[in-house]
Design a protein around this motif. Sequence first.
Motif, short mmCIF file in Angstrom:
data_model
loop_
_atom_site.label_atom_id
_atom_site.label_comp_id
_atom_site.label_asym_id
_atom_site.label_seq_id
_atom_site.Cartn_x
_atom_site.Cartn_y
_atom_site.Cartn_z
N ALA A 64 102.99 -18.15 106.61
CA ALA A 64 102.12 -19.32 106.77
C ALA A 64 102.96 -20.49 107.26
O ALA A 64 104.18 -20.48 107.17
CB ALA A 64 101.47 -19.66 105.44
N MET A 67 102.02 -24.99 102.87
CA MET A 67 101.44 -24.63 101.56
C MET A 67 101.50 -25.86 100.69
O MET A 67 102.44 -26.65 100.79
CB MET A 67 102.33 -23.53 100.96
N LEU A 84 97.80 -17.71 99.32
CA LEU A 84 98.59 -16.96 100.31
C LEU A 84 98.92 -15.57 99.77
O LEU A 84 98.75 -14.56 100.46
CB LEU A 84 99.87 -17.72 100.66
N VAL A 92 106.60 -18.70 103.85
CA VAL A 92 105.94 -19.94 104.31
C VAL A 92 106.97 -20.89 104.92
O VAL A 92 108.08 -21.04 104.40
CB VAL A 92 105.18 -20.62 103.14
#
Length: 251
Positions: A64, A67, A84, A92
Amino acid sequence: MSRRPLLAANWKMFKTVSESKDYIDIFCELIKDVTDRDILIAPSFVCLPEMVSMLQGTNVQVGAQNMYFEEKGAFTGEVSGPMLLDIGVKTVILGHSERRHIFKEDDELINKKIVAALGYGITPIFCIGETLQERENGQTGDVLKRQLHVGLQGVAAVENVIVAYEPVWAIGTGKTATLEQIEDAHVLVRKEIAQLAGEDIAQSVRILYGGSVKPANVKDIMTLEDVDGALVGGASLEPESFSKIVRFEQN
Ligand code: PEP
Protein backbone atom coordinates in the motif's frame (compact mmCIF):
# COMPACT_ATOMS: atom_id res chain seq x y z
CA MET A 1 26.27 -9.45 4.39
CA SER A 2 24.26 -10.00 1.27
CA ARG A 3 20.93 -8.26 1.19
CA ARG A 4 18.25 -9.40 -1.26
CA PRO A 5 17.49 -6.59 -3.72
CA LEU A 6 14.00 -5.10 -3.73
CA LEU A 7 12.55 -3.32 -6.73
CA ALA A 8 9.40 -1.51 -5.69
CA ALA A 9 6.94 0.37 -7.88
CA ASN A 10 5.01 3.31 -6.47
CA TRP A 11 2.09 3.90 -8.80
CA LYS A 12 0.94 6.99 -6.89
CA MET A 13 -2.52 8.16 -8.08
CA PHE A 14 -2.22 6.45 -11.45
CA LYS A 15 -4.06 3.44 -12.88
CA THR A 16 -7.65 2.31 -12.50
CA VAL A 17 -8.43 -1.29 -11.61
CA SER A 18 -8.83 -2.22 -15.28
CA GLU A 19 -5.58 -0.47 -16.23
CA SER A 20 -3.79 -2.32 -13.46
CA LYS A 21 -5.13 -5.65 -14.74
CA ASP A 22 -3.81 -4.94 -18.24
CA TYR A 23 -0.43 -4.02 -16.78
CA ILE A 24 -0.17 -7.14 -14.62
CA ASP A 25 -0.96 -9.46 -17.55
CA ILE A 26 2.03 -8.08 -19.46
CA PHE A 27 4.39 -7.49 -16.53
CA CYS A 28 4.08 -10.96 -14.97
CA GLU A 29 4.98 -12.56 -18.27
CA LEU A 30 8.07 -10.34 -18.59
CA ILE A 31 9.50 -11.10 -15.15
CA LYS A 32 8.20 -14.58 -14.39
CA ASP A 33 11.69 -16.14 -14.39
CA VAL A 34 13.17 -13.62 -11.91
CA THR A 35 13.77 -15.37 -8.58
CA ASP A 36 16.84 -13.73 -7.04
CA ARG A 37 15.22 -10.45 -5.98
CA ASP A 38 11.98 -9.12 -4.52
CA ILE A 39 9.49 -7.26 -6.67
CA LEU A 40 6.67 -5.18 -5.23
CA ILE A 41 3.96 -2.96 -6.68
CA ALA A 42 2.11 -0.36 -4.61
CA PRO A 43 -1.07 0.66 -6.47
CA SER A 44 -3.86 2.90 -5.17
CA PHE A 45 -6.04 1.54 -2.36
CA VAL A 46 -8.94 0.71 -4.70
CA CYS A 47 -6.73 -1.62 -6.77
CA LEU A 48 -5.32 -3.53 -3.79
CA PRO A 49 -7.84 -6.41 -3.41
CA GLU A 50 -7.83 -7.17 -7.15
CA MET A 51 -4.04 -6.93 -7.34
CA VAL A 52 -3.57 -9.25 -4.35
CA SER A 53 -5.79 -11.83 -5.98
CA MET A 54 -4.17 -11.47 -9.43
CA LEU A 55 -0.65 -11.74 -8.04
CA GLN A 56 -1.22 -14.67 -5.73
CA GLY A 57 1.35 -17.38 -6.42
CA THR A 58 3.54 -15.07 -8.54
CA ASN A 59 6.92 -13.51 -7.74
CA VAL A 60 5.33 -10.06 -7.33
CA GLN A 61 4.19 -8.70 -3.97
CA VAL A 62 1.64 -5.98 -3.35
CA GLY A 63 2.09 -2.99 -1.04
CA ALA A 64 0.00 0.00 0.00
CA GLN A 65 1.07 3.61 -0.44
CA ASN A 66 -0.07 4.80 2.98
CA MET A 67 -1.78 3.76 6.20
CA TYR A 68 -3.20 5.54 9.24
CA PHE A 69 -1.86 4.64 12.68
CA GLU A 70 -5.17 4.21 14.48
CA GLU A 71 -6.78 0.79 14.45
CA LYS A 72 -10.30 2.07 13.74
CA GLY A 73 -12.51 5.07 14.40
CA ALA A 74 -13.87 8.32 13.02
CA PHE A 75 -11.03 9.11 10.61
CA THR A 76 -12.80 9.84 7.35
CA GLY A 77 -10.83 8.85 4.29
CA GLU A 78 -8.17 6.87 6.14
CA VAL A 79 -7.21 3.20 5.90
CA SER A 80 -5.93 1.16 8.85
CA GLY A 81 -3.35 -1.58 9.25
CA PRO A 82 -5.97 -4.26 10.04
CA MET A 83 -7.81 -3.30 6.82
CA LEU A 84 -4.63 -3.89 4.82
CA LEU A 85 -3.86 -7.17 6.58
CA ASP A 86 -7.42 -8.38 6.02
CA ILE A 87 -6.92 -8.24 2.25
CA GLY A 88 -3.42 -9.71 2.38
CA VAL A 89 -1.26 -6.58 2.14
CA LYS A 90 1.84 -6.80 4.32
CA THR A 91 3.98 -3.88 3.14
CA VAL A 92 3.28 -0.15 3.21
CA ILE A 93 5.13 2.91 1.96
CA LEU A 94 5.27 5.51 4.75
CA GLY A 95 6.64 9.05 4.82
CA HIS A 96 6.79 9.45 1.05
CA SER A 97 7.84 12.99 0.17
CA GLU A 98 4.46 13.64 -1.46
CA ARG A 99 2.80 12.72 1.85
CA ARG A 100 5.26 14.94 3.71
CA HIS A 101 5.06 17.96 1.42
CA ILE A 102 1.57 17.94 -0.13
CA PHE A 103 -0.30 16.42 2.82
CA LYS A 104 1.92 18.00 5.49
CA GLU A 105 2.83 14.79 7.29
CA ASP A 106 5.58 15.42 9.81
CA ASP A 107 8.23 13.17 11.35
CA GLU A 108 6.10 12.56 14.45
CA LEU A 109 3.07 11.38 12.47
CA ILE A 110 5.24 9.17 10.28
CA ASN A 111 6.77 7.68 13.45
CA LYS A 112 3.30 6.78 14.75
CA LYS A 113 2.50 5.10 11.44
CA ILE A 114 5.78 3.14 11.44
CA VAL A 115 5.23 1.94 15.01
CA ALA A 116 1.64 0.96 14.19
CA ALA A 117 2.58 -0.87 10.98
CA LEU A 118 5.27 -2.90 12.75
CA GLY A 119 2.82 -3.68 15.55
CA TYR A 120 0.53 -5.28 12.97
CA GLY A 121 3.38 -7.18 11.35
CA ILE A 122 3.29 -4.91 8.29
CA THR A 123 6.68 -3.97 6.82
CA PRO A 124 7.10 -0.22 6.39
CA ILE A 125 9.10 1.18 3.50
CA PHE A 126 10.15 4.30 5.36
CA CYS A 127 10.98 7.17 2.99
CA ILE A 128 13.39 9.92 3.91
CA GLY A 129 15.13 12.59 1.89
CA GLU A 130 16.21 16.21 1.75
CA THR A 131 14.77 19.04 -0.33
CA LEU A 132 16.92 20.92 -2.85
CA GLN A 133 17.18 23.86 -0.49
CA GLU A 134 18.31 21.64 2.37
CA ARG A 135 20.96 20.08 0.12
CA GLU A 136 22.16 23.48 -1.09
CA ASN A 137 22.36 24.68 2.51
CA GLY A 138 24.55 21.72 3.40
CA GLN A 139 21.85 20.25 5.65
CA THR A 140 21.41 16.85 3.96
CA GLY A 141 23.11 14.86 6.73
CA ASP A 142 21.23 16.61 9.53
CA VAL A 143 17.89 16.19 7.78
CA LEU A 144 18.40 12.48 7.15
CA LYS A 145 19.55 11.95 10.74
CA ARG A 146 16.53 13.81 12.12
CA GLN A 147 14.08 11.92 9.91
CA LEU A 148 15.63 8.59 10.93
CA HIS A 149 15.84 9.35 14.64
CA VAL A 150 12.29 10.70 14.97
CA GLY A 151 10.80 8.22 12.49
CA LEU A 152 12.30 5.23 14.30
CA GLN A 153 11.68 6.46 17.85
CA GLY A 154 10.36 3.63 20.02
CA VAL A 155 10.91 1.07 17.26
CA ALA A 156 12.33 -2.08 18.82
CA ALA A 157 12.58 -4.12 15.61
CA VAL A 158 14.47 -1.84 13.23
CA GLU A 159 15.46 -4.99 11.31
CA ASN A 160 11.86 -5.14 10.04
CA VAL A 161 12.01 -1.71 8.45
CA ILE A 162 13.03 -1.00 4.85
CA VAL A 163 14.40 2.50 4.34
CA ALA A 164 14.09 4.40 1.05
CA TYR A 165 16.42 7.34 0.51
CA GLU A 166 14.62 9.64 -1.90
CA PRO A 167 16.06 13.13 -2.38
CA VAL A 168 12.96 15.26 -2.88
CA TRP A 169 14.58 17.19 -5.74
CA ALA A 170 15.07 13.97 -7.71
CA ILE A 171 11.51 12.64 -7.43
CA GLY A 172 9.53 12.93 -10.64
CA THR A 173 11.92 15.57 -11.96
CA GLY A 174 14.13 13.48 -14.23
CA LYS A 175 17.10 14.59 -12.09
CA THR A 176 18.91 11.62 -10.61
CA ALA A 177 21.36 12.13 -7.79
CA THR A 178 24.95 11.36 -8.80
CA LEU A 179 26.33 7.96 -7.84
CA GLU A 180 28.53 9.67 -5.28
CA GLN A 181 25.60 11.55 -3.72
CA ILE A 182 23.60 8.33 -3.54
CA GLU A 183 26.39 6.26 -1.99
CA ASP A 184 27.26 9.03 0.52
CA ALA A 185 23.65 9.25 1.66
CA HIS A 186 23.26 5.48 1.92
CA VAL A 187 26.47 5.14 3.93
CA LEU A 188 25.27 7.88 6.27
CA VAL A 189 21.86 6.22 6.67
CA ARG A 190 23.43 2.85 7.46
CA LYS A 191 25.73 4.48 10.02
CA GLU A 192 22.78 6.13 11.73
CA ILE A 193 20.88 2.85 11.81
CA ALA A 194 23.96 1.26 13.39
CA GLN A 195 23.90 3.96 16.07
CA LEU A 196 20.23 3.33 16.72
CA ALA A 197 20.07 -0.45 16.48
CA GLY A 198 23.60 -1.83 16.30
CA GLU A 199 25.93 -2.79 13.47
CA ASP A 200 24.43 -6.23 12.76
CA ILE A 201 20.95 -4.83 12.23
CA ALA A 202 22.32 -1.95 10.17
CA GLN A 203 24.03 -4.45 7.89
CA SER A 204 20.77 -6.36 7.40
CA VAL A 205 18.43 -3.42 6.74
CA ARG A 206 17.67 -2.81 3.08
CA ILE A 207 18.12 0.77 1.91
CA LEU A 208 16.46 1.58 -1.41
CA TYR A 209 17.22 4.56 -3.62
CA GLY A 210 14.38 6.50 -5.21
CA GLY A 211 14.39 9.50 -7.53
CA SER A 212 14.00 9.24 -11.31
CA VAL A 213 15.28 5.65 -11.48
CA LYS A 214 14.87 4.30 -15.01
CA PRO A 215 16.32 1.54 -17.20
CA ALA A 216 19.12 3.89 -18.31
CA ASN A 217 20.50 4.40 -14.79
CA VAL A 218 19.39 1.42 -12.69
CA LYS A 219 22.38 -0.78 -13.49
CA ASP A 220 24.91 1.80 -12.29
CA ILE A 221 22.88 2.65 -9.20
CA MET A 222 22.59 -1.02 -8.27
CA THR A 223 26.37 -1.45 -8.39
CA LEU A 224 26.69 0.79 -5.30
CA GLU A 225 27.60 -1.20 -2.22
CA ASP A 226 24.97 0.27 0.08
CA VAL A 227 22.08 0.41 -2.39
CA ASP A 228 19.79 -2.57 -1.95
CA GLY A 229 17.12 -1.75 -4.48
CA ALA A 230 14.97 1.02 -5.87
CA LEU A 231 11.65 2.70 -5.24
CA VAL A 232 10.38 3.73 -8.66
CA GLY A 233 7.59 6.13 -9.58
CA GLY A 234 7.28 7.31 -13.18
CA ALA A 235 9.32 4.57 -14.83
CA SER A 236 7.26 1.86 -13.12
CA LEU A 237 4.06 2.85 -14.91
CA GLU A 238 4.84 0.90 -18.08
CA PRO A 239 5.37 -2.85 -17.69
CA GLU A 240 8.25 -2.96 -20.19
CA SER A 241 10.13 -0.19 -18.45
CA PHE A 242 9.63 -1.58 -14.92
CA SER A 243 10.59 -5.08 -16.07
CA LYS A 244 13.90 -3.66 -17.35
CA ILE A 245 14.47 -1.96 -14.02
CA VAL A 246 13.76 -5.24 -12.22
CA ARG A 247 16.39 -6.90 -14.40
CA PHE A 248 18.87 -3.97 -14.15
CA GLU A 249 18.69 -3.87 -17.94
CA GLN A 250 19.77 -0.66 -19.59
CA ASN A 251 17.80 -0.95 -22.81
C1 PEP B 1 8.71 7.93 -5.99
O1 PEP B 1 7.55 8.22 -6.21
O2 PEP B 1 9.01 7.38 -4.92
C2 PEP B 1 9.71 8.22 -7.02
C3 PEP B 1 10.97 7.97 -6.76
O3 PEP B 1 9.25 8.74 -8.19
P1 PEP B 1 10.11 8.90 -9.58
O4 PEP B 1 10.73 7.56 -9.83
O5 PEP B 1 9.07 9.26 -10.60
O6 PEP B 1 11.11 9.95 -9.33
